[in-house]
Design an enzyme around this catalytic site. Structure first.
Site, PDB file in Angstrom:
ATOM      1  N   HIS A 102       0.919  -1.258   0.016  1.00  0.00           N
ATOM      2  CA  HIS A 102       0.092   0.044   0.072  1.00  0.00           C
ATOM      3  C   HIS A 102       0.912   1.037   0.031  1.00  0.00           C
ATOM      4  CE1 HIS A 102      -2.380  -2.998   2.239  1.00  0.00           C
ATOM      5  NE2 HIS A 102      -3.516  -2.236   1.930  1.00  0.00           N
TER       6      HIS A 102
ATOM      7  N   ASP B 109       2.572   2.003   3.260  1.00  0.00           N
ATOM      8  CA  ASP B 109       3.208   1.214   4.030  1.00  0.00           C
ATOM      9  C   ASP B 109       4.633   1.378   3.647  1.00  0.00           C
ATOM     10  OD1 ASP B 109       0.936  -0.474   4.416  1.00  0.00           O
ATOM     11  OD2 ASP B 109       1.498  -1.832   2.466  1.00  0.00           O
TER      12      ASP B 109
ATOM     13  N   GLU C  63     -10.509  -7.051  -4.337  1.00  0.00           N
ATOM     14  CA  GLU C  63     -10.393  -8.148  -3.634  1.00  0.00           C
ATOM     15  C   GLU C  63     -11.515  -8.181  -2.783  1.00  0.00           C
ATOM     16  OE1 GLU C  63      -6.539  -8.050  -1.436  1.00  0.00           O
ATOM     17  OE2 GLU C  63      -7.841  -8.732   0.122  1.00  0.00           O
TER      18      GLU C  63
ATOM     19  N   GLU D 217      -8.893 -13.857  -1.468  1.00  0.00           N
ATOM     20  CA  GLU D 217      -8.148 -14.141  -0.328  1.00  0.00           C
ATOM     21  C   GLU D 217      -8.708 -15.469   0.490  1.00  0.00           C
ATOM     22  OE1 GLU D 217      -6.778 -10.964   2.087  1.00  0.00           O
ATOM     23  OE2 GLU D 217      -7.112 -11.803   3.885  1.00  0.00           O
TER      24      GLU D 217
ATOM     25  N   HIS E 250     -10.900 -14.134   3.328  1.00  0.00           N
ATOM     26  CA  HIS E 250     -12.277 -13.482   3.194  1.00  0.00           C
ATOM     27  C   HIS E 250     -13.202 -14.426   2.691  1.00  0.00           C
ATOM     28  CE1 HIS E 250      -9.697  -9.612   1.975  1.00  0.00           C
ATOM     29  NE2 HIS E 250      -9.361  -9.891   3.461  1.00  0.00           N
TER      30      HIS E 250
ATOM     31  N   ASP F  33      -4.368 -13.913  -2.287  1.00  0.00           N
ATOM     32  CA  ASP F  33      -4.015 -13.385  -0.942  1.00  0.00           C
ATOM     33  C   ASP F  33      -3.953 -14.987  -0.172  1.00  0.00           C
ATOM     34  OD1 ASP F  33      -3.338 -10.905  -1.717  1.00  0.00           O
ATOM     35  OD2 ASP F  33      -4.529 -10.028  -0.162  1.00  0.00           O
TER      36      ASP F  33
ATOM     37  N   ASP G 201     -10.876 -11.515  10.283  1.00  0.00           N
ATOM     38  CA  ASP G 201      -9.653 -11.736   9.394  1.00  0.00           C
ATOM     39  C   ASP G 201      -8.652 -11.702  10.080  1.00  0.00           C
ATOM     40  OD1 ASP G 201      -8.688 -11.779   7.045  1.00  0.00           O
ATOM     41  OD2 ASP G 201      -8.752  -9.547   6.506  1.00  0.00           O
TER      42      ASP G 201
ATOM     43  N   ASP H 238      -5.714 -13.498   9.218  1.00  0.00           N
ATOM     44  CA  ASP H 238      -4.649 -13.358   8.605  1.00  0.00           C
ATOM     45  C   ASP H 238      -3.498 -14.079   9.028  1.00  0.00           C
ATOM     46  OD1 ASP H 238      -5.846 -11.570   6.661  1.00  0.00           O
ATOM     47  OD2 ASP H 238      -5.116  -9.808   7.726  1.00  0.00           O
TER      48      ASP H 238
ATOM     49  N   ASP I  37      -0.727 -12.419   2.287  1.00  0.00           N
ATOM     50  CA  ASP I  37      -1.452 -11.487   3.225  1.00  0.00           C
ATOM     51  C   ASP I  37      -1.735 -11.846   4.589  1.00  0.00           C
ATOM     52  OD1 ASP I  37      -2.743  -9.234   4.071  1.00  0.00           O
ATOM     53  OD2 ASP I  37      -4.127  -9.177   2.550  1.00  0.00           O
TER      54      ASP I  37
HETATM   55  C1  XLS Z   1      -7.742  -6.795   4.121  1.00  0.00           C
HETATM   56  C2  XLS Z   1      -7.175  -6.983   2.975  1.00  0.00           C
HETATM   57  C3  XLS Z   1      -5.973  -5.904   2.664  1.00  0.00           C
HETATM   58  C4  XLS Z   1      -5.681  -6.156   1.139  1.00  0.00           C
HETATM   59  C5  XLS Z   1      -4.953  -5.049   0.800  1.00  0.00           C
HETATM   60  O1  XLS Z   1      -8.606  -7.376   4.659  1.00  0.00           O
HETATM   61  O2  XLS Z   1      -6.929  -8.316   2.910  1.00  0.00           O
HETATM   62  O3  XLS Z   1      -4.911  -6.381   3.370  1.00  0.00           O
HETATM   63  O4  XLS Z   1      -5.165  -7.347   0.798  1.00  0.00           O
HETATM   64  O5  XLS Z   1      -5.542  -3.834   0.971  1.00  0.00           O
HETATM   65 NI    NI Z   2      -5.952  -9.120   1.498  1.00  0.00          NI
HETATM   66 NI    NI Z   3      -7.772  -9.546   4.494  1.00  0.00          NI
END
Ligand code: XLS
Ligand code: NI
Ligand code: NI
Length: 440
Positions: free
Chosen positions: A101, A104, A232, A268, A271, A296, A307, A309, A338
């Protein structure tokens, strides 16, 4: 330049019998699987935000990990230290791509002109590293959810000024993505969604999101961006009703607004499960619609339900993912981790263990998915299950699109009652899956 991860050697493949914590057990970059080296099947990427920025802070406590990399946080010196750390990290693991991003990369300044100048400076620095190392950019994006101005979203904001600010951030993020040769540009809906209809004009908000995306496509193509734009999908968190709920919703949205030629999806895993789907379901929906762009690669926790991750660990899921990917002929994007280490896994070594876990989980998934395809029993079963539509006159007529309701009704009357469809054999197929998963 001084080495940052001093205790970590270059991580290489040692095979499943190795007990070396800093070696791959399954990810063997050059191993040929179905005619292609593993590294080509699995273009892994590092997510700048999780790996180089996130410290483990959550709503109950501050961070546990030190990601200063020897420089004061919030400075350009720190931004550069993250680049140094990131490139050393990727090189030690053989990771060939990164995703970012805008925010980042550099600390956001009070004035966007200064933020953009910082982005120019850091992208020069990154570009030089890319040239030295051969590491590439998978995709870029703009963070349009963190700053308070985006409390009501970006494209979906009720404020036209905020909408313009989002446009400015996208423009710059596209500039940097093109400068770094990124393969894709991502829109994750962030706060594009709503809490209550009592204050929301859904029609205007969704149309405005499409307008913003259309402007991004026009500008991107103008400056020579040849890659894919991605949506996404994510169903909830932060908003209750996210407009890009899942793959099917996002595809419908893209088609409704004439964006489907320029966009694909970035699916992802976490998600997908938040949307009440499996990862493989989302991949299949994207693939059959010609929209499977990038992945992702992470996993959620069904017992937590947000989420989380996490780094991919579940080989059933990575196998099912790679089965979809192989069937679709691969992804044009890559596999972006991710994902973040758990809050108590706060050391630099943990960052490496996490990537080794993720890469090995996907390597195993690839090997097992290839074995499932080579075995052929599942494919054959599915083919036979639908044999009616290939072998019977009436079935062929239906799939040709020429049948009418009257004709089918007459056919049904002649039948009296149809025989039950053949057994679905789910348990038998699951046994095959296990047999292949646990065969050496
Ligand atoms: C958030 C998203 C984010 C995207 C990029 O849940 O996964 O990290 O991948 O903005
Ligand atoms: Ni993501
Ligand atoms: Ni995410």
């Amino acid at each position: 330049m001084e080495e940052i991860f001093k205790n970590i050697p270059v991580v290489s493949y040692e095979g499943a019998a190795s007990k070396n914590k800093l070696a791959f057990k399954y990810y063997d970059a050059n191993r040929i699987v179905l005619g292609k080296p593993m590294s080509e099947h699995l273009p892994f990427a590092m997510a700048w935000w999780h790996n180089l920025c996130a410290t483990g802070a959550d709503m109950f406590g501050v961070g546990t990990a030190d990601k200063s990399f020897g420089a004061p946080i919030g400075t350009m010196e720190h931004a550069k230290a993250k680049v140094d750390a990131g490139f050393e990290f990727m090189q030690k693991l053989g990771i060939r791509y990164f995703c970012f991003h805008d925010v980042d990369l550099v600390p956001e300044a009070a004035d966007i002109k200064e933020t953009n100048r910082r982005l120019d400076e850091i992208s020069d620095y990154i570009l030089a590293k890319m040239k030295q190392t051969g590491v590439k950019c998978l995709w870029g994006t703009a963070n349009m959810f963190g700053n308070p101005r985006y409390m009501n979203g970006a494209g979906s904001s009720n404020s036209a000024d905020v909408f313009c600010f989002a446009a400015a951030q996208i423009k710059k993020a596209l500039d940097i993505t093109v400068k770094l040769g990124g393969k894709g540009y991502v829109f994750w809906g962030g706060r594009e969604g709503y809490e209550t209809l009592l204050n929301t004009d859904v029609a205007l908000e969704t149309e405005n999101i499409a307008r913003l995306m259309k402007m991004a496509v026009d500008y991107g193509r103008k400056i020579g961006f040849k890659g894919d734009f991605y949506i996404e999908p994510k169903p909830k968190e932060p908003m209750k009703h996210q407009y890009d709920f899942d793959a099917a919703t996002a595809i419908g949205f893209l088609r409704a607004h004439g964006l489907d030629k320029d966009f694909k999806l970035n699916i992802e895993a976490n998600h997908a499960t938040l949307a009440g789907h499996t990862f493989e379901h989302e991949l299949r929906i994207a693939a059959i619609n010609g929209m499977l762009g990038s992945i992702d690669a992470n996993q959620g926790d069904m017992l937590l339900g947000w989420d989380t991750d996490e780094f991919p660990y579940d080989v059933y899921t990575s196998t099912k993912c790679m089965y979809e990917v192989l069937k679709a002929g691969g992804v044009s994007g890559g596999f972006n981790f991710d994902a973040k280490t758990r809050r108590p896994s706060y050391t630099a070594e943990d960052m490496f263990y996490a990537f080794i876990l993720g890469m090995d989980t996907f390597a195993l998934g690839l090997l097992k998915a290839a074995a499932l395809i080579e075995d052929g029993r599942i494919d054959k079963f599915v083919e036979q299950r639908y044999a009616d539509y290939k072998t019977t006159e009436i079935g062929k007529k239906i799939t040709s699109g020429k049948a009418t309701l009257e004709e089918l009704s007459a056919y049904a009357e002649k039948l009296g009652a149809p025989a039950l469809p053949c057994s679905g054999r789910q348990e038998y197929l699951q046994s095959i899956f296990n047999e292949i998963l646990f065969k050496n």
